[in-house]
Enzyme design. Structure first.
Site, PDB file in Angstrom:
ATOM      1  N   GLY A  16       0.822  -1.214   0.000  1.00 51.90           N
ATOM      2  CA  GLY A  16       0.000   0.000   0.000  1.00 51.90           C
ATOM      3  C   GLY A  16       0.856   1.265   0.000  1.00 51.90           C
ATOM      4  N   GLY A  20      -1.086   7.865   0.798  1.00 51.34           N
ATOM      5  CA  GLY A  20      -1.232   8.102   2.235  1.00 51.34           C
ATOM      6  C   GLY A  20       0.018   7.855   3.062  1.00 51.34           C
ATOM      7  CG  LEU A  21      -0.703   6.815   7.101  1.00 55.68           C
ATOM      8  CD1 LEU A  21      -0.976   6.063   8.395  1.00 55.68           C
ATOM      9  CD2 LEU A  21      -0.393   8.275   7.378  1.00 55.68           C
ATOM     10  CG  PHE A  98     -16.250   0.020   4.745  1.00 60.41           C
ATOM     11  CD1 PHE A  98     -17.315  -0.559   5.442  1.00 60.41           C
ATOM     12  CD2 PHE A  98     -15.533  -0.770   3.874  1.00 60.41           C
ATOM     13  CE1 PHE A  98     -17.643  -1.894   5.267  1.00 60.41           C
ATOM     14  CE2 PHE A  98     -15.863  -2.120   3.699  1.00 60.41           C
ATOM     15  CZ  PHE A  98     -16.913  -2.674   4.396  1.00 60.41           C
ATOM     16  CB  SER A 106     -22.545  -8.514   2.257  1.00 62.09           C
ATOM     17  OG  SER A 106     -21.296  -8.048   1.770  1.00 62.09           O
ATOM     18  CE1 TYR A 148      -9.619  -0.752  14.259  1.00 60.64           C
ATOM     19  CE2 TYR A 148      -9.819   1.630  14.267  1.00 60.64           C
ATOM     20  CZ  TYR A 148      -9.673   0.438  13.571  1.00 60.64           C
ATOM     21  OH  TYR A 148      -9.574   0.445  12.204  1.00 60.64           O
ATOM     22  N   GLY A 190      -3.191   7.093  15.757  1.00 58.43           N
ATOM     23  CA  GLY A 190      -4.510   7.725  15.834  1.00 58.43           C
ATOM     24  C   GLY A 190      -4.788   8.354  14.483  1.00 58.43           C
ATOM     25  N   PRO A 191      -5.838   9.173  14.389  1.00 53.14           N
ATOM     26  CG  PRO A 191      -7.734  10.461  14.798  1.00 53.14           C
ATOM     27  CD  PRO A 191      -6.766   9.554  15.453  1.00 53.14           C
ATOM     28  CB  ILE A 192      -2.493  10.355  10.220  1.00 50.51           C
ATOM     29  CG1 ILE A 192      -1.837  10.013  11.563  1.00 50.51           C
ATOM     30  CG2 ILE A 192      -1.547  11.172   9.339  1.00 50.51           C
ATOM     31  CD1 ILE A 192      -0.603   9.132  11.446  1.00 50.51           C
TER      32      ILE A 192
END
Ligand code: HXC
Ligand code: NAP
Length: 283
Positions: A16, A20-21, A98, A106, A148, A190-192
């Site tokens: 990936g 992003g990161l 998500f 599903s 989490y 945490g959120p970035i």
């Protein structure tokens, strides 16, 4: 922060790594003289990132379109990389996520996220780990988890169960492979802000506001902060750190865990004054 040759001669695969990161880590590792391999599903994204980072850093970067859910494709990619020499470092960063109400998911929704995060991490770790063990070559694995993972989280259940598995894998193999020169660690950010994450897990401005309010530092993390921590953890300078998950979240996790964390918002100066024991007046 680091010597510019910190990762000289280190060959690193970042799953990936096109966005992003992962892209941020690729840039930092190139700046620190590593040779970097990035993979992801979208070839155009990988090519653009490769060209951009090669131009910006003058470093060596290679792109491999590969879906980490497919064990045979991961094996083939790693075998091709090994043809030009062993990797030294694997960063398991690819993820899918998500927010959703779990009862509405599903079977394919579960499989999709678990396939990327848990199975993808297993496929890449085994492909590199088996080669390192066979070659008696030292190796380092860094996985990107989430805060989490140890406690679970409502509304991101496929991700939570997968990241928990990634952390279990990290701790288990740190012990099992530790005597053969392989280190396993993880970062739980945490959120970035990244387009990939925020569009899927904070898809509403109200959610971003909530996240900022509950963080003791009232800000998000940055890609640079994450990339510098990753550079340290994959470098020999952290050689005695093995089997750890380093949380990087400005204290957000602890804020959520502490029984009295919200008192600072609830009580005003006069409330604290009223609570404080009164000293008897001296006669
Ligand atoms: C319910 C959903 C859904 C949603 C997809 N699905 N999105 N179900 N709510 N929002 C279901 C689909 O309906 C489908 O099931 C199944 O999931 C697979 O979806 P596809 O779109 O066919 O899969 P695919 O193209 O492989 O895409 C995988 C993906 C996608 C995970 C769904 O979001 C993706 O490509 N993500 C990659 C990048 C990413 O997620 N980055 C964020 C990481 S952030 P059916 O049954 O209909 O076929 C992170 C931590 C954030 O991990 C923490 C922040 C603090
Ligand atoms: P991102 O930009 O969406 O990164 C996810 C990357 O994974 C993309 O490059 C994507 O590329 C790749 N990917 C997805 N499915 C893949 C597959 N099947 N095979 C190969 N590659 C795949 O999001 P990000 O924020 O940078 O997330 C990076 C990591 O940080 C993830 O592990 C995430 O869980 C973790 N994290 C992020 C945050 C945050 O706030 N940003 C917080 C905690 C943890 P393709 O779509 O082209 O395949």
């Amino acid at each position: 922060m680091f010597r510019s040759d910190l990762l000289h001669n280190r060959r690193i695969l970042i799953t990936g790594g096109g966005t992003g990161l992962g892209k941020g880590m690729a840039q930092r590792f190139l700046e620190l003289a590593a040779e970097v391999y990035i993979c992801g599903r979208r070839e155009d994204v990988l090519r653009n990132t490769g060209a951009e980072l090669a131009a910006a850093t003058k470093g060596k970067i290679h792109e491999f379109p590969c879906d980490v859910r497919d064990r045979e494709k991961v094996e083939a990619m790693v075998a091709t990389i090994w043809n030009s020499g062993p990797l030294d470092i694997l960063v398991n960063n690819a993820a899918g996520n998500f927010i959703a109400r779990t009862e509405e998911l599903s079977p394919r929704a579960f499989e999709s996220v678990i396939g990327i995060v848990l199975m993808g991490t297993l496929h890449a770790t085994m492909a590199c780990g088996r080669r390192w063990l066979a070659d008696k070559h030292p190796g380092t694995v860094l996985s990107i988890s989430a805060t989490y993972a140890p406690v679970g989280s409502a509304y991101v259940v496929p991700s939570a169960v997968s990241k928990a598995g990634v952390e279990a894998l990290t701790r288990s193999l740190a012990v099992e492979w530790g005597d053969r020169g392989i280190r396993m660690n993880a970062i739980a950010p945490g959120p970035i802000p990244t387009q990939g994450a925020f569009s899927r897990v904070l898809p509403h401005p109200g959610l971003e506001k909530l996240a900022l309010e509950r963080n003791p530092q009232h800000r998000f993390g940055t890609v640079t902060e994450l990339a510098n921590l990753a550079a340290f953890l994959v470098s020999d300078q952290s050689g005695y750190i093995n089997g750890e998950v380093i949380r990087m979240d400005g204290g957000e996790f602890l804020q959520g865990a502490g029984e009295f964390s919200s008192l600072g918002k609830l009580l005003r100066d006069e409330d604290w004054e009223a609570i404080r024991p009164k000293k008897p007046a001296k006669s």
